[in-house]
Design a protein around this motif. Structure first.
Motif, PDB file in Angstrom:
ATOM      1  N   HIS A 209       0.534  -1.460  -0.130  1.00  0.00           N
ATOM      2  CA  HIS A 209      -0.123  -0.212  -0.311  1.00  0.00           C
ATOM      3  C   HIS A 209       1.085   1.438  -0.221  1.00  0.00           C
ATOM      4  CE1 HIS A 209      -3.593  -2.948   1.204  1.00  0.00           C
ATOM      5  NE2 HIS A 209      -3.073  -3.313   1.651  1.00  0.00           N
ATOM      6  N   GLY A 210       2.028   1.212   0.198  1.00  0.00           N
ATOM      7  CA  GLY A 210       3.250   2.511   0.138  1.00  0.00           C
ATOM      8  C   GLY A 210       2.918   2.915  -1.164  1.00  0.00           C
ATOM      9  N   ASP A 211       4.124   4.022  -1.158  1.00  0.00           N
ATOM     10  CA  ASP A 211       3.732   4.730  -2.323  1.00  0.00           C
ATOM     11  C   ASP A 211       5.002   4.105  -3.894  1.00  0.00           C
ATOM     12  OD1 ASP A 211       3.436   6.703  -1.311  1.00  0.00           O
ATOM     13  OD2 ASP A 211       5.441   7.134  -0.254  1.00  0.00           O
ATOM     14  N   GLY A 212       5.691   3.168  -3.831  1.00  0.00           N
ATOM     15  CA  GLY A 212       6.055   2.108  -4.927  1.00  0.00           C
ATOM     16  C   GLY A 212       7.145   2.657  -5.149  1.00  0.00           C
TER      17      GLY A 212
ATOM     18  N   PHE B 130      10.102   7.716  -5.688  1.00  0.00           N
ATOM     19  CA  PHE B 130      11.455   8.818  -6.097  1.00  0.00           C
ATOM     20  C   PHE B 130      11.203  10.015  -6.761  1.00  0.00           C
ATOM     21  CE2 PHE B 130      12.976  10.150 -10.610  1.00  0.00           C
ATOM     22  CZ  PHE B 130      13.781  10.792 -10.279  1.00  0.00           C
ATOM     23  N   LEU B 131       9.420  10.522  -7.016  1.00  0.00           N
ATOM     24  CA  LEU B 131       8.715  11.867  -7.050  1.00  0.00           C
ATOM     25  C   LEU B 131       9.077  12.409  -5.164  1.00  0.00           C
ATOM     26  CD1 LEU B 131       6.173  10.662  -9.337  1.00  0.00           C
ATOM     27  CD2 LEU B 131       8.661  11.636 -10.157  1.00  0.00           C
ATOM     28  N   SER B 132       8.725  11.622  -4.739  1.00  0.00           N
ATOM     29  CA  SER B 132       8.303  11.839  -3.010  1.00  0.00           C
ATOM     30  C   SER B 132       9.982  12.484  -2.703  1.00  0.00           C
ATOM     31  CB  SER B 132       7.884  11.286  -1.968  1.00  0.00           C
ATOM     32  OG  SER B 132       9.269  10.230  -2.233  1.00  0.00           O
ATOM     33  N   GLN B 133      11.306  11.892  -3.475  1.00  0.00           N
ATOM     34  CA  GLN B 133      12.319  12.864  -2.744  1.00  0.00           C
ATOM     35  C   GLN B 133      12.514  14.344  -4.074  1.00  0.00           C
ATOM     36  OE1 GLN B 133      15.198   9.654  -3.214  1.00  0.00           O
ATOM     37  NE2 GLN B 133      14.149   8.422  -1.365  1.00  0.00           N
ATOM     38  N   HIS B 134      12.319  14.342  -4.497  1.00  0.00           N
ATOM     39  CA  HIS B 134      12.600  15.483  -5.735  1.00  0.00           C
ATOM     40  C   HIS B 134      11.018  16.218  -5.858  1.00  0.00           C
ATOM     41  CE1 HIS B 134      15.221  12.021  -6.591  1.00  0.00           C
ATOM     42  NE2 HIS B 134      16.068  12.868  -7.453  1.00  0.00           N
TER      43      HIS B 134
ATOM     44  N   GLN C  47       1.161  12.552  -6.291  1.00  0.00           N
ATOM     45  CA  GLN C  47       0.621  11.237  -6.698  1.00  0.00           C
ATOM     46  C   GLN C  47      -0.467  12.997  -7.192  1.00  0.00           C
ATOM     47  OE1 GLN C  47      -0.926  10.765  -2.878  1.00  0.00           O
ATOM     48  NE2 GLN C  47      -0.712   8.521  -3.044  1.00  0.00           N
ATOM     49  N   LEU C  48      -0.329  14.141  -7.490  1.00  0.00           N
ATOM     50  CA  LEU C  48      -0.754  14.744  -8.048  1.00  0.00           C
ATOM     51  C   LEU C  48      -0.514  15.135  -9.267  1.00  0.00           C
ATOM     52  CD1 LEU C  48      -1.466  17.666  -5.395  1.00  0.00           C
ATOM     53  CD2 LEU C  48      -3.180  16.423  -6.748  1.00  0.00           C
TER      54      LEU C  48
ATOM     55  N   VAL D 190      -2.124   5.419  -8.428  1.00  0.00           N
ATOM     56  CA  VAL D 190      -1.423   6.259  -7.470  1.00  0.00           C
ATOM     57  C   VAL D 190      -1.373   5.954  -6.108  1.00  0.00           C
ATOM     58  CG1 VAL D 190      -1.144   8.085  -9.286  1.00  0.00           C
ATOM     59  CG2 VAL D 190      -3.004   7.962  -7.123  1.00  0.00           C
ATOM     60  N   ARG D 191      -2.062   4.483  -6.217  1.00  0.00           N
ATOM     61  CA  ARG D 191      -2.358   4.453  -4.689  1.00  0.00           C
ATOM     62  C   ARG D 191      -2.955   5.702  -3.629  1.00  0.00           C
ATOM     63  NH1 ARG D 191       2.787   0.813  -3.167  1.00  0.00           N
ATOM     64  NH2 ARG D 191       2.045  -0.726  -5.009  1.00  0.00           N
ATOM     65  N   PRO D 192      -3.923   6.102  -4.268  1.00  0.00           N
ATOM     66  CA  PRO D 192      -4.739   6.809  -3.163  1.00  0.00           C
ATOM     67  C   PRO D 192      -5.292   7.067  -1.929  1.00  0.00           C
ATOM     68  CG  PRO D 192      -6.502   6.112  -4.570  1.00  0.00           C
ATOM     69  CD  PRO D 192      -5.186   5.951  -4.980  1.00  0.00           C
ATOM     70  N   SER D 193      -4.835   8.261  -1.256  1.00  0.00           N
ATOM     71  CA  SER D 193      -5.634   7.951   0.851  1.00  0.00           C
ATOM     72  C   SER D 193      -6.675   7.974   0.596  1.00  0.00           C
ATOM     73  CB  SER D 193      -5.348   9.285   1.501  1.00  0.00           C
ATOM     74  OG  SER D 193      -5.887   9.695   0.829  1.00  0.00           O
TER      75      SER D 193
END
Length: 543
Positions: free
Chosen positions: A181-184, A189-193, A206-207, A266-269
């Motif tokens: 269920h995580g970011d994958g 990669f995207l969340s770090q940048h 995700q957006l 995108v595995r939304p909340s």
């Protein structure tokens, strides 16, 4: 004596405990003896006691609330204080408590909606839930073919008190749950940048992923829409409304469908999933497609009606389709509210009561609107027609949604409500294909039969010879013997619908008949004598 001394010593040691245990009982007894007025003035009993703790971990609810608060603000160091990290598997124990809290936040956001109100606010937790006294169930998270229970567990704090933390039995599954269920890899990669922020439960990466999917779908569909519009545009300028329909609402609907199909990737909340369940964008797209489709249909019907010469029906299309568009928008709004959890039946019931009141107040307006629709559809009269309505005559200048405007022969203007006008006896003179010419000639009684027959034949020949008189019927008949005159009836039709033209032809025919009367030496009866004769006849009949 020693036994007595030991007994007294034991009683002295247990006295504080006994006093603490008996004090609430004595207090209850005192409250029972208190009058009703004093008892009513006392404050309500306090909530079940909790353990005093710097991190508010004295009860399952307060501990979970503190954990969620720290997670919401990204303080995972603080969130680590709410995790029971004892006796974890080696792979899980190798993770820092802050990282474990971060992974737990992601898993909870996407799989479990925590209901704090259903959790116990007592230091003892829920006592009748069928679980051990040191555990409370928060919820369950799917993991492949089974469910992982999320527990709050009472653990010793180290000073003789117990506090509540997320159970180590639950934490041992967090890395495995995060892999599912995580970011994958792409999300990591995207969340770090990207800058860290959330909009409606969606993280920044995700957006960005959704915008990329939308851009790809637009680029793929653009050649298809361009080719379609080009082919349609070659059919003429009348297809411009269809081209706008394809470029606007139809393309939006396609893009929204693409977003809905790629949304789970995108595995939304849970918050974003709840927003998506409202189908807001989808309903907006469908409403736009329906409204634009109705407008496209209206434009097509107007062209068809104008080609057939039914301009009245073309004017009616706008109010009718306006009502249809309003109904489409209201239906879409009710569907959206139903998806958000509101009861559409309750809303409709409220609207029905309000609508009934409005309908009663607007009864006359509704009748006039229905009258306008009847006039437009059945078209007994049109704008520009000369007609008789009731006992009056005039030219119809406008048929509105409430009134019909008529210009009378006296050049005054009459406004008649459509509901009244449609119920009147309407005689449309403009719908005539020809106008009747039917004078009655009163001849003197001294007219001879040898004079009458040639006269009738001459009048018939004169009528048949005129190019504006229809071939049939043409009749000239000796109708009857009147009180003081012989009645000669003429019936013919002048082939025109223009009333001034009719007057010119009728004038020529009347002068011809008068000339024939002179040629055949036949005289008209005296009008004064005929009036007196009629009066005498009426008096005789009354006597």
């Amino acid at each position: 004596m020693k036994r007595v001394g030991y007994g007294l010593l034991l009683m002295w040691a247990l006295l504080p405990l006994w006093s603490q245990a008996t004090t609430p009982t004595l207090k209850n007894v005192m409250e029972q003896d208190t009058p009703a007025e004093e008892a009513a003035s006392k404050p309500a009993p306090a909530a079940p006691p909790t353990v005093a703790d710097e991190h508010e971990r004295g009860s399952p609810r307060s501990s979970m609330e503190g954990l969620l608060h720290a997670m919401r603000y990204g303080d995972f160091e603080q969130a680590g204080h709410y995790l029971d990290t004892r006796n974890l598997p080696a792979a899980v124990a190798a993770l820092d408590s802050a990282e474990l809290a971060r992974q737990l936040k992601v898993v909870l956001d996407r799989t479990l909606w925590v209901d704090l109100q259903s959790m116990s606010n007592s230091k003892h937790g829920l006592t009748e839930d069928g679980l051990p006294s040191y555990r409370d169930l928060v919820g369950k998270i799917p993991l492949k073919r089974r469910q992982v229970s999320v527990y709050m567990q009472r653990v010793p704090r180290g000073d003789g008190e117990s506090i509540w933390k997320v159970s180590n039995a639950t934490l041992s599954y967090i890395p495995e749950l995060y892999r599912i269920h995580g970011d994958g890899p792409i999300g990591e990669f995207l969340s770090q940048h990207l800058p860290v922020f959330e909009v409606m439960g969606l993280q920044s990466w995700q957006l960005v992923a959704l915008l990329l999917f939308l851009l790809i779908a637009y680029l793929i569909s653009w050649p298809l829409f361009w080719l379609t519009n080009t082919l349609i545009g070659r059919r003429g300028e009348h297809t411009q409304h269809l081209q706008k329909f394809i470029r606007g609402p139809l393309r939006l609907l396609l893009l929204v469908l693409v977003i809905r199909q790629t949304f789970p990737l995108v595995r939304p909340s849970i918050e974003a999933q709840a927003f998506a369940e409202g189908r807001t964008l989808l309903i907006i797209a469908f409403i736009w497609v329906a409204v634009a489709g109705l407008e496209l249909t209206r434009q097509h019907l107007i062209l068809v009606l104008k080609e057939k010469g039914k301009d009245q029906g073309a004017l009616l299309m706008r109010p009718l389709f306006t009502v249809a568009k309003t109904l489409v928008i209201l239906t879409g709004l009710l569907l959206w509210l139903e998806n958000l959890g509101f009861k559409a039946t309750t809303i409709l019931a409220g609207l029905g009561i309000g609508g009934l009141a409005v309908a009663l107040a607007a009864q006359k307006s509704v009748e006039n609107l229905i009258g306008a629709i009847t006039l437009y559809m059945s078209t007994p009269v049109r704008v520009g027609n000369f007609c008789r309505f009731g006992s009056q005559m005039g030219v119809v200048e406008e048929i509105g949604l409430r009134y019909t405007r008529i210009r009378t022969l006296d050049r005054t203007v009459i406004h008649i409500s459509n509901a009244t006008f449609v119920d009147l006896q309407l005689e449309n003179f403009s719908e005539r294909e020809k106008i009747r010419f039917s004078p009655t000639i009163h001849l003197r009684y001294d007219t001879q039969a040898s004079q009458l027959r040639p006269l009738m034949d001459a009048i018939t020949e004169a009528l048949q010879a005129h190019d504006k008189v229809d071939e049939a019927p043409v009749r000239v008949r000796f109708h009857k013997f009147g009180p003081q005159a012989l009645q000669l009836n003429i019936l013919s039709y002048i082939t025109t619908t223009d009333f001034p033209v009719y007057l010119e032809v009728a004038e020529v025919l009347n002068l011809t008949i008068l000339t024939l009367l002179e040629q055949h030496k036949v005289s008209l009866a005296d009008a004064t004598q005929r009036r007196l004769s009629h009066q005498q006849t009426a008096l005789t009949s009354e006597s």
